[in-house]
Design a protein around this motif. Sequence first.
Motif, PDB file in Angstrom:
ATOM      1  N   LEU A  52      11.006   0.442  -5.497  1.00 36.71           N
ATOM      2  CA  LEU A  52      12.171   0.053  -4.890  1.00 36.71           C
ATOM      3  C   LEU A  52      11.980  -1.416  -4.104  1.00 36.71           C
ATOM      4  CD1 LEU A  52      15.023   0.593  -4.341  1.00 36.71           C
ATOM      5  CD2 LEU A  52      14.359   2.117  -2.346  1.00 36.71           C
ATOM      6  N   GLU A  53      10.995  -1.371  -3.270  1.00 29.72           N
ATOM      7  CA  GLU A  53      11.020  -2.515  -2.282  1.00 29.72           C
ATOM      8  C   GLU A  53      10.541  -3.834  -3.179  1.00 29.72           C
ATOM      9  OE1 GLU A  53       9.147   0.711   0.205  1.00 29.72           O
ATOM     10  OE2 GLU A  53       9.363   0.411  -1.854  1.00 29.72           O
ATOM     11  N   ARG A  54       9.930  -3.751  -4.321  1.00 25.28           N
ATOM     12  CA  ARG A  54       9.862  -4.961  -5.259  1.00 25.28           C
ATOM     13  C   ARG A  54      11.279  -5.425  -5.697  1.00 25.28           C
ATOM     14  NH1 ARG A  54       8.310  -9.755  -7.184  1.00 25.28           N
ATOM     15  NH2 ARG A  54       7.997  -9.782  -9.163  1.00 25.28           N
ATOM     16  N   ILE A  55      12.147  -4.516  -6.006  1.00 30.38           N
ATOM     17  CA  ILE A  55      13.576  -4.936  -6.363  1.00 30.38           C
ATOM     18  C   ILE A  55      14.382  -5.461  -5.186  1.00 30.38           C
ATOM     19  CG2 ILE A  55      15.690  -4.051  -7.545  1.00 30.38           C
ATOM     20  CD1 ILE A  55      13.103  -4.054  -9.512  1.00 30.38           C
ATOM     21  N   ILE A  56      14.172  -4.661  -4.130  1.00 31.37           N
ATOM     22  CA  ILE A  56      14.807  -5.258  -3.011  1.00 31.37           C
ATOM     23  C   ILE A  56      14.438  -6.714  -2.627  1.00 31.37           C
ATOM     24  CG2 ILE A  56      15.095  -4.768  -0.438  1.00 31.37           C
ATOM     25  CD1 ILE A  56      15.088  -1.915  -1.042  1.00 31.37           C
ATOM     26  N   GLU A  57      13.028  -6.848  -2.718  1.00 26.72           N
ATOM     27  CA  GLU A  57      12.726  -8.365  -2.470  1.00 26.72           C
ATOM     28  C   GLU A  57      13.409  -9.373  -3.362  1.00 26.72           C
ATOM     29  OE1 GLU A  57       8.673  -9.087  -2.543  1.00 26.72           O
ATOM     30  OE2 GLU A  57       8.325  -8.260  -0.265  1.00 26.72           O
ATOM     31  N   ARG A  79       0.859  -1.176  -0.218  1.00 28.90           N
ATOM     32  CA  ARG A  79       0.026  -0.010   0.060  1.00 28.90           C
ATOM     33  C   ARG A  79       0.830   1.169   0.118  1.00 28.90           C
ATOM     34  NH1 ARG A  79      -4.752  -1.811   4.246  1.00 28.90           N
ATOM     35  NH2 ARG A  79      -6.061  -3.209   2.807  1.00 28.90           N
ATOM     36  N   GLU A  80       1.960   1.286   0.662  1.00 32.32           N
ATOM     37  CA  GLU A  80       2.854   2.315   0.544  1.00 32.32           C
ATOM     38  C   GLU A  80       4.299   1.801   0.145  1.00 32.32           C
ATOM     39  OE1 GLU A  80       5.573   5.353   3.333  1.00 32.32           O
ATOM     40  OE2 GLU A  80       3.868   4.150   4.272  1.00 32.32           O
ATOM     41  N   PHE A  81       4.933   2.236  -0.985  1.00 28.14           N
ATOM     42  CA  PHE A  81       6.226   1.986  -1.593  1.00 28.14           C
ATOM     43  C   PHE A  81       6.868   3.057  -1.989  1.00 28.14           C
ATOM     44  CE2 PHE A  81       3.201   1.258  -4.755  1.00 28.14           C
ATOM     45  CZ  PHE A  81       3.812   1.526  -5.917  1.00 28.14           C
ATOM     46  N   TRP A  82       8.174   2.816  -2.064  1.00 25.59           N
ATOM     47  CA  TRP A  82       9.060   4.064  -2.829  1.00 25.59           C
ATOM     48  C   TRP A  82       9.117   3.670  -4.206  1.00 25.59           C
ATOM     49  CZ3 TRP A  82      11.993   7.972  -0.399  1.00 25.59           C
ATOM     50  CH2 TRP A  82      11.779   7.974   0.971  1.00 25.59           C
ATOM     51  N   GLN A  83       8.826   4.861  -4.921  1.00 22.15           N
ATOM     52  CA  GLN A  83       8.840   4.627  -6.494  1.00 22.15           C
ATOM     53  C   GLN A  83      10.123   5.336  -6.973  1.00 22.15           C
ATOM     54  OE1 GLN A  83       5.203   4.431  -8.285  1.00 22.15           O
ATOM     55  NE2 GLN A  83       5.765   6.052  -9.773  1.00 22.15           N
ATOM     56  N   CYS A  84      10.716   4.874  -8.041  1.00 22.21           N
ATOM     57  CA  CYS A  84      11.957   5.383  -8.633  1.00 22.21           C
ATOM     58  C   CYS A  84      11.640   5.816 -10.093  1.00 22.21           C
ATOM     59  CB  CYS A  84      13.123   4.866  -8.637  1.00 22.21           C
ATOM     60  SG  CYS A  84      13.608   3.773  -7.120  1.00 22.21           S
ATOM     61  N   ASP A  85      11.380   6.961 -10.246  1.00 23.07           N
ATOM     62  CA  ASP A  85      11.210   7.439 -11.680  1.00 23.07           C
ATOM     63  C   ASP A  85      12.295   8.158 -12.530  1.00 23.07           C
ATOM     64  OD1 ASP A  85       8.641   6.542 -11.127  1.00 23.07           O
ATOM     65  OD2 ASP A  85       7.509   8.217 -11.854  1.00 23.07           O
ATOM     66  N   ALA A  86      12.226   8.144 -13.783  1.00 23.17           N
ATOM     67  CA  ALA A  86      13.082   8.946 -14.457  1.00 23.17           C
ATOM     68  C   ALA A  86      12.389   9.318 -15.812  1.00 23.17           C
ATOM     69  CB  ALA A  86      14.425   8.330 -14.979  1.00 23.17           C
ATOM     70  N   ASP A  87      12.428  10.668 -16.100  1.00 25.76           N
ATOM     71  CA  ASP A  87      11.425  11.246 -17.005  1.00 25.76           C
ATOM     72  C   ASP A  87      12.217  12.077 -17.975  1.00 25.76           C
ATOM     73  OD1 ASP A  87       8.401  10.604 -16.335  1.00 25.76           O
ATOM     74  OD2 ASP A  87       9.521  10.491 -14.591  1.00 25.76           O
ATOM     75  N   ILE A  88      11.622  12.300 -19.259  1.00 20.34           N
ATOM     76  CA  ILE A  88      12.268  13.342 -20.257  1.00 20.34           C
ATOM     77  C   ILE A  88      10.852  14.183 -20.844  1.00 20.34           C
ATOM     78  CG2 ILE A  88      13.339  13.758 -22.465  1.00 20.34           C
ATOM     79  CD1 ILE A  88      14.761  11.342 -21.934  1.00 20.34           C
ATOM     80  N   GLY A 111       8.953 -11.959 -13.017  1.00 20.83           N
ATOM     81  CA  GLY A 111       7.733 -11.613 -13.613  1.00 20.83           C
ATOM     82  C   GLY A 111       8.103  -9.851 -13.958  1.00 20.83           C
ATOM     83  N   SER A 112       7.390  -9.084 -13.830  1.00 15.89           N
ATOM     84  CA  SER A 112       7.526  -7.596 -14.059  1.00 15.89           C
ATOM     85  C   SER A 112       8.372  -6.864 -13.100  1.00 15.89           C
ATOM     86  CB  SER A 112       6.090  -6.917 -14.292  1.00 15.89           C
ATOM     87  OG  SER A 112       6.173  -5.597 -14.753  1.00 15.89           O
ATOM     88  N   VAL A 113       9.340  -6.111 -13.381  1.00 15.85           N
ATOM     89  CA  VAL A 113       9.921  -5.600 -12.356  1.00 15.85           C
ATOM     90  C   VAL A 113      10.124  -3.741 -12.672  1.00 15.85           C
ATOM     91  CG1 VAL A 113      11.654  -7.337 -11.709  1.00 15.85           C
ATOM     92  CG2 VAL A 113      12.141  -5.891 -13.482  1.00 15.85           C
ATOM     93  N   ALA A 114       9.613  -3.432 -13.754  1.00 16.29           N
ATOM     94  CA  ALA A 114       9.654  -1.986 -14.198  1.00 16.29           C
ATOM     95  C   ALA A 114       8.644  -1.795 -15.147  1.00 16.29           C
ATOM     96  CB  ALA A 114      11.030  -1.727 -14.423  1.00 16.29           C
ATOM     97  N   GLY A 115       8.156  -0.523 -15.385  1.00 15.09           N
ATOM     98  CA  GLY A 115       7.605  -0.208 -16.603  1.00 15.09           C
ATOM     99  C   GLY A 115       7.643   1.081 -16.919  1.00 15.09           C
ATOM    100  N   CYS A 116       7.216   1.650 -18.073  1.00  9.93           N
ATOM    101  CA  CYS A 116       7.376   2.906 -18.476  1.00  9.93           C
ATOM    102  C   CYS A 116       6.312   3.354 -19.492  1.00  9.93           C
ATOM    103  CB  CYS A 116       8.788   3.193 -18.941  1.00  9.93           C
ATOM    104  SG  CYS A 116       9.728   1.834 -19.679  1.00  9.93           S
ATOM    105  N   GLY A 117       6.282   4.521 -20.082  1.00 10.74           N
ATOM    106  CA  GLY A 117       5.581   4.905 -21.433  1.00 10.74           C
ATOM    107  C   GLY A 117       5.484   6.522 -21.420  1.00 10.74           C
TER     108      GLY A 117
END
Length: 378
Positions: free
Chosen positions: A251-256, A47-56, A222-228
């Motif tokens: 981030l938590e998903r990657i750490i797991e 329900r709460e997690f740290w998200q890592c984004d990079a945008d252009i 399975g899925s570890v990242a997404g973008c669009g």
Amino acid sequence: AVGLRYDLTVPLSRVVAMHQNDLVLPFKRYQIAPVWRAEKPQRGRFREFWQCDADIVGSPSMAADAEGVAVILEALAEVGLHDLTVRVNHRQLLVALARVAGVDQDRAGGVFRAIDKLDKIGREGVHAELTRGGISADAATRVLDLATRSGRPADVLGGLRHDLTAVPEVEGALADLDALFGYLAGFGIDDDRYVLDLALARGLDYYTGPVFEVVAERPAVGSVAGCGRYDGLIGSFLGRDVPATGVSLGLERIIEVVQEHRLLDVPETVAEVFVVAFPGATAAAARLATELRQSGLRTDLSLLAGRSIGDQFRYADRRGIPVAVIAGPDELEAGKVAIKHLGSGDQETFALADMTREVRRALSQEERPAGLAVPVAT
């Protein structure tokens, strides 16, 4: 009522709209921050997690999208995830699939959301959901026949050009994908790392162009990242469209995944050097620790001056600190310092003036895990 931040993309869009006269476009940005979702907590979902984004923001070029994919693959490789497949689609191709199948434009959003559940509920489940949404059984079958195509881009694109040639949205989408795949090669991403998957929808309605999902094959998590690409979102705040594309991982998903599959040798601490404290000489030890820190060495000053030297060594060794600096009253009076390798127990004495240089040399002889310290999700 309390509104909790759902993602980092909508806030970015508001910032760009508010500061349109201050930003130089294209504008590149990354952000790491907590977000909240109305999820049922389970493995890999919070329900709460740290998200890592990079945008252009500000570039319509597919080179921006390709750079986002390159960023995400490089970031995941740094934590030990190398065997990855990038699933690629284009939202306008989904629009075309719906139109060719005879689905009204006002029902297209329901088609996207249903197709996005293919991996979870299967073809029959999606077919049932489409028909419940008012789409005829024949149209639902046609949508699924088109959407379940997947494979090497060159193989899939040829068939699409034939089957969807009458739909206006198709030509622009296919041109985008042709450019995108060419740029991916320019970023050094081999063509066996990505597939064109027409079932990939990405559930958020603000996507307007290419969408991506990065799937870990080994370990098979399975899925570890997404973008669009979301060319219209900033316009909802600004009043005119601004092209934008971005990537995101949790981030938590990657750490797991990293912890469960032991993808990194993670040191217990980031400290490299431990400065021993003697009774009545903590101030002198603090001066040595400060000198080491100012030289760029990650240094832990002992706070155990009342404990034996052996206890302090054991404390540092249990924390994974490889090297200890020992400067008791006798050593300081003689202008000396001892440097001890806590793993092997080897110890040498040097001139105090050479301390920093000799500590660096001692560290260069140590074999430490190369990974970064990874926090444990709680």
